[in-house]
Design a protein around this motif. Structure first.
Motif, PDB file in Angstrom:
ATOM      1  N   SER A  73      -3.390  16.069   0.153  1.00  0.00           N
ATOM      2  CA  SER A  73      -2.123  16.713   0.732  1.00  0.00           C
ATOM      3  C   SER A  73      -1.213  16.190   1.635  1.00  0.00           C
ATOM      4  O   SER A  73      -0.948  16.198   3.753  1.00  0.00           O
ATOM      5  CB  SER A  73      -3.281  18.101   1.984  1.00  0.00           C
ATOM      6  OG  SER A  73      -3.798  17.179   2.817  1.00  0.00           O
ATOM      7  N   ARG A  74      -1.024  15.081   1.446  1.00  0.00           N
ATOM      8  CA  ARG A  74      -0.550  13.773   2.219  1.00  0.00           C
ATOM      9  C   ARG A  74       1.053  14.067   2.509  1.00  0.00           C
ATOM     10  O   ARG A  74       1.077  14.863   2.118  1.00  0.00           O
ATOM     11  CB  ARG A  74      -0.314  12.167   1.987  1.00  0.00           C
ATOM     12  CG  ARG A  74      -0.142  11.289   2.883  1.00  0.00           C
ATOM     13  CD  ARG A  74       0.202   9.277   1.919  1.00  0.00           C
ATOM     14  NE  ARG A  74       0.521   9.116   3.470  1.00  0.00           N
ATOM     15  CZ  ARG A  74      -0.253   7.851   3.384  1.00  0.00           C
ATOM     16  NH1 ARG A  74      -0.194   7.247   2.118  1.00  0.00           N
ATOM     17  NH2 ARG A  74       0.051   7.037   4.379  1.00  0.00           N
ATOM     18  N   SER A  75       1.910  13.711   3.916  1.00  0.00           N
ATOM     19  CA  SER A  75       2.858  14.488   3.939  1.00  0.00           C
ATOM     20  C   SER A  75       3.849  13.589   4.178  1.00  0.00           C
ATOM     21  O   SER A  75       3.420  12.371   5.036  1.00  0.00           O
ATOM     22  CB  SER A  75       3.051  16.263   5.371  1.00  0.00           C
ATOM     23  OG  SER A  75       3.029  14.596   6.267  1.00  0.00           O
ATOM     24  N   PHE A  76       5.295  14.444   4.103  1.00  0.00           N
ATOM     25  CA  PHE A  76       5.805  12.322   4.456  1.00  0.00           C
ATOM     26  C   PHE A  76       7.154  13.656   4.567  1.00  0.00           C
ATOM     27  O   PHE A  76       7.747  14.746   4.568  1.00  0.00           O
ATOM     28  CB  PHE A  76       6.476  12.701   2.466  1.00  0.00           C
ATOM     29  CG  PHE A  76       5.727  12.235   2.130  1.00  0.00           C
ATOM     30  CD1 PHE A  76       4.875  10.778   1.487  1.00  0.00           C
ATOM     31  CD2 PHE A  76       4.955  13.086   0.877  1.00  0.00           C
ATOM     32  CE1 PHE A  76       3.498  10.490   1.215  1.00  0.00           C
ATOM     33  CE2 PHE A  76       4.024  13.137   0.207  1.00  0.00           C
ATOM     34  CZ  PHE A  76       3.005  11.981   0.312  1.00  0.00           C
ATOM     35  N   THR A  77       8.025  13.226   5.577  1.00  0.00           N
ATOM     36  CA  THR A  77       9.221  13.029   6.634  1.00  0.00           C
ATOM     37  C   THR A  77      10.613  12.587   6.151  1.00  0.00           C
ATOM     38  O   THR A  77      10.616  11.588   5.112  1.00  0.00           O
ATOM     39  CB  THR A  77       9.039  12.092   7.901  1.00  0.00           C
ATOM     40  OG1 THR A  77       8.098  12.492   8.694  1.00  0.00           O
ATOM     41  CG2 THR A  77      10.231  12.767   8.743  1.00  0.00           C
ATOM     42  N   LEU A  78      10.960  13.536   5.236  1.00  0.00           N
ATOM     43  CA  LEU A  78      12.068  13.618   4.596  1.00  0.00           C
ATOM     44  C   LEU A  78      13.395  13.373   5.773  1.00  0.00           C
ATOM     45  O   LEU A  78      13.797  13.346   6.623  1.00  0.00           O
ATOM     46  CB  LEU A  78      12.318  14.761   3.734  1.00  0.00           C
ATOM     47  CG  LEU A  78      14.050  15.070   2.510  1.00  0.00           C
ATOM     48  CD1 LEU A  78      13.735  13.923   1.913  1.00  0.00           C
ATOM     49  CD2 LEU A  78      14.139  16.223   1.969  1.00  0.00           C
ATOM     50  N   LEU A  79      14.107  12.196   4.792  1.00  0.00           N
ATOM     51  CA  LEU A  79      15.654  11.922   5.921  1.00  0.00           C
ATOM     52  C   LEU A  79      16.730  12.050   5.307  1.00  0.00           C
ATOM     53  O   LEU A  79      16.847  12.654   4.144  1.00  0.00           O
ATOM     54  CB  LEU A  79      14.916   9.962   6.170  1.00  0.00           C
ATOM     55  CG  LEU A  79      13.903   9.758   6.536  1.00  0.00           C
ATOM     56  CD1 LEU A  79      14.440   8.360   7.172  1.00  0.00           C
ATOM     57  CD2 LEU A  79      13.618  10.469   7.943  1.00  0.00           C
ATOM     58  N   ASP A  80      17.558  12.610   6.155  1.00  0.00           N
ATOM     59  CA  ASP A  80      19.313  12.620   5.636  1.00  0.00           C
ATOM     60  C   ASP A  80      19.986  11.428   5.318  1.00  0.00           C
ATOM     61  O   ASP A  80      18.895  10.519   5.798  1.00  0.00           O
ATOM     62  CB  ASP A  80      20.510  13.987   5.966  1.00  0.00           C
ATOM     63  CG  ASP A  80      20.043  13.324   7.914  1.00  0.00           C
ATOM     64  OD1 ASP A  80      20.135  11.790   8.578  1.00  0.00           O
ATOM     65  OD2 ASP A  80      20.519  13.687   9.033  1.00  0.00           O
ATOM     66  N   LYS A  81      21.210  10.938   4.924  1.00  0.00           N
ATOM     67  CA  LYS A  81      22.044   9.122   4.992  1.00  0.00           C
ATOM     68  C   LYS A  81      21.767   8.913   5.837  1.00  0.00           C
ATOM     69  O   LYS A  81      22.315   7.748   5.902  1.00  0.00           O
ATOM     70  CB  LYS A  81      23.370   9.692   4.152  1.00  0.00           C
ATOM     71  CG  LYS A  81      24.381  10.894   5.112  1.00  0.00           C
ATOM     72  CD  LYS A  81      25.407  10.827   4.015  1.00  0.00           C
ATOM     73  CE  LYS A  81      26.229  11.717   5.063  1.00  0.00           C
ATOM     74  NZ  LYS A  81      27.652  11.672   4.472  1.00  0.00           N
ATOM     75  N   SER A  82      21.949   9.361   7.044  1.00  0.00           N
ATOM     76  CA  SER A  82      21.575   8.877   8.784  1.00  0.00           C
ATOM     77  C   SER A  82      20.402   8.546   9.029  1.00  0.00           C
ATOM     78  O   SER A  82      20.623   8.529  10.489  1.00  0.00           O
ATOM     79  CB  SER A  82      23.020  10.178   9.399  1.00  0.00           C
ATOM     80  OG  SER A  82      24.269   9.695   9.199  1.00  0.00           O
ATOM     81  N   ALA A  83      19.276   8.515   8.305  1.00  0.00           N
ATOM     82  CA  ALA A  83      18.485   8.746   8.790  1.00  0.00           C
ATOM     83  C   ALA A  83      17.795   9.978   9.880  1.00  0.00           C
ATOM     84  O   ALA A  83      16.363   9.331  10.520  1.00  0.00           O
ATOM     85  CB  ALA A  83      18.023   7.414   9.231  1.00  0.00           C
ATOM     86  N   GLY A  84      18.532  10.567  10.218  1.00  0.00           N
ATOM     87  CA  GLY A  84      17.384  12.153  10.394  1.00  0.00           C
ATOM     88  C   GLY A  84      16.484  13.169   9.476  1.00  0.00           C
ATOM     89  O   GLY A  84      16.952  12.859   8.045  1.00  0.00           O
ATOM     90  N   THR A  85      15.814  13.373  10.383  1.00  0.00           N
ATOM     91  CA  THR A  85      14.893  13.927  10.041  1.00  0.00           C
ATOM     92  C   THR A  85      14.963  15.456   9.761  1.00  0.00           C
ATOM     93  O   THR A  85      15.714  16.810  10.598  1.00  0.00           O
ATOM     94  CB  THR A  85      13.357  14.203  11.397  1.00  0.00           C
ATOM     95  OG1 THR A  85      13.341  13.251  11.480  1.00  0.00           O
ATOM     96  CG2 THR A  85      12.451  14.877  10.426  1.00  0.00           C
ATOM     97  N   LEU A  86      15.153  15.683   8.158  1.00  0.00           N
ATOM     98  CA  LEU A  86      15.164  17.396   7.721  1.00  0.00           C
ATOM     99  C   LEU A  86      14.134  18.247   8.426  1.00  0.00           C
ATOM    100  O   LEU A  86      13.907  19.361   7.698  1.00  0.00           O
ATOM    101  CB  LEU A  86      15.739  17.131   6.377  1.00  0.00           C
ATOM    102  CG  LEU A  86      17.130  16.505   6.045  1.00  0.00           C
ATOM    103  CD1 LEU A  86      17.504  15.931   4.787  1.00  0.00           C
ATOM    104  CD2 LEU A  86      18.224  17.298   6.661  1.00  0.00           C
ATOM    105  N   GLY A  87      13.211  17.160   7.696  1.00  0.00           N
ATOM    106  CA  GLY A  87      11.893  17.984   6.815  1.00  0.00           C
ATOM    107  C   GLY A  87      10.610  17.457   6.641  1.00  0.00           C
ATOM    108  O   GLY A  87      10.729  16.402   6.669  1.00  0.00           O
ATOM    109  N   ARG A  88       9.759  18.097   6.323  1.00  0.00           N
ATOM    110  CA  ARG A  88       8.230  17.882   5.551  1.00  0.00           C
ATOM    111  C   ARG A  88       8.230  17.947   4.307  1.00  0.00           C
ATOM    112  O   ARG A  88       7.880  19.075   3.948  1.00  0.00           O
ATOM    113  CB  ARG A  88       7.479  17.821   6.028  1.00  0.00           C
ATOM    114  CG  ARG A  88       7.265  17.015   7.631  1.00  0.00           C
ATOM    115  CD  ARG A  88       6.198  17.311   8.747  1.00  0.00           C
ATOM    116  NE  ARG A  88       4.643  16.193   8.119  1.00  0.00           N
ATOM    117  CZ  ARG A  88       4.564  15.094   8.321  1.00  0.00           C
ATOM    118  NH1 ARG A  88       5.470  14.361   9.614  1.00  0.00           N
ATOM    119  NH2 ARG A  88       4.331  14.266   8.657  1.00  0.00           N
TER     120      ARG A  88
END
Length: 287
Positions: A94-109
């Protein structure tokens, strides 16, 4: 190894390892690739793990409604580093991952449902299956997956190592290939050696290594010789085809990924018995 980070930065424990491929030395770029043109590389498609880096990846045959896959290193598993010869298949997660946008901003998990495959034998890779499809991720976040290349990487190719954990991109070239890379109890085959400009560190483990000409993932970042020691943990040594051992202090390495697509079939399902699949198999299924 470019060790995974555990806990706070003040208590960082670094670690990394390798990936799959057939043993080779001098590899030329495929004739159809124009190495004079390059693609801009950013953080879109990369993720941050609790202790490592990773990326959302697709196979050339993956479809929009297939469950999305996340790739990192085997030594980054939440259950700990697999032992030499150990292969993990279909382990619930159930591991979660932080998804990044092209500028390394956090989008969600996004969250895993299982570890589809992981090992530190011949390579150092973990591939998680998530509960989201590629189409769902693109619709919600506007992010497309990175595609795994199916050709052996080329010596001299420009590459970018994209760390979602550190939100940093390391740029250099492929210096060459190592028939056998040994580190502690682990042995990896046909590893990628970087030129000195890629000074990757702990937490960069699992970063996708992107060919800047094709824009595809050519390898996965994993280890480097930190202290100049020979064949010890965090100090991998190179073994050539004649058995000669060489140490390059301060040089870092990755493991090739071009063989992985042959091990995944329709619906992104793992098939270790598929024709051309060379990923190590669990002991119970070896012949």
């Amino acid at each position: 190894m470019n060790r995974p980070l555990v806990g706070t930065l003040a208590t960082a424990v670094l670690g990394a390892a390798a990936l799959v491929g057939t043993v080779g030395t001098a590899h030329a770029a495929p004739q159809h690739v124009d190495r004079h043109k390059t693609k801009a590389v950013d953080f879109a498609g990369t993720v941050a793990l609790s202790n490592c880096s990773g990326s959302i990846v697709k196979m050339p045959t993956s479809q929009p409604n297939d469950p999305a896959l996340v790739m990192s290193n085997g030594h980054c598993l939440e259950s700990g580093m697999p032992g030499a010869g150990e292969v993990v298949v279909d382990q619930p997660s159930s591991r979660s991952f932080t998804l990044l946008d092209k500028s390394a901003g956090t989008l969600g998990r996004i969250k895993a449902t299982k570890v589809a495959y992981a090992t530190m034998t011949d390579t150092d890779v973990s591939i998680y299956q998530t509960g989201s499809t590629y189409a769902q991720i693109e619709q919600k976040y506007g992010i497309k997956p990175l595609e795994l290349a199916t050709d052996h990487p080329a010596k001299g190719a420009g590459i970018s190592v994209v760390s979602g954990y550190w939100k940093k991109i390391y740029s250099c070239n492929i210096d060459g290939f190592v028939p056998t890379l040994k580190e502690g109890d682990w042995t990896w085959k046909d590893s990628v050696r970087y030129t000195p400009q890629c000074q990757t560190i702990g937490g960069t483990s699992g970063s996708p290594v992107i060919d800047t000409t094709t824009g595809k993932v050519a390898a996965i970042n994993n280890t480097g010789n930190e202290d100049g020691e020979k064949c010890t943990v965090n100090n991998p040594c190179e073994v050539d085809e004649s058995g000669n051992v060489t140490v390059h202090k301060g040089i870092n390495y990755a493991q090739e990924t071009y063989g992985i697509p042959k091990c995944f079939g329709v619906g992104n399902k793992l098939d270790l018995s598929a024709e051309g699949c060379t990923l190590p198999k669990p002991a119970a299924t070896r012949r």
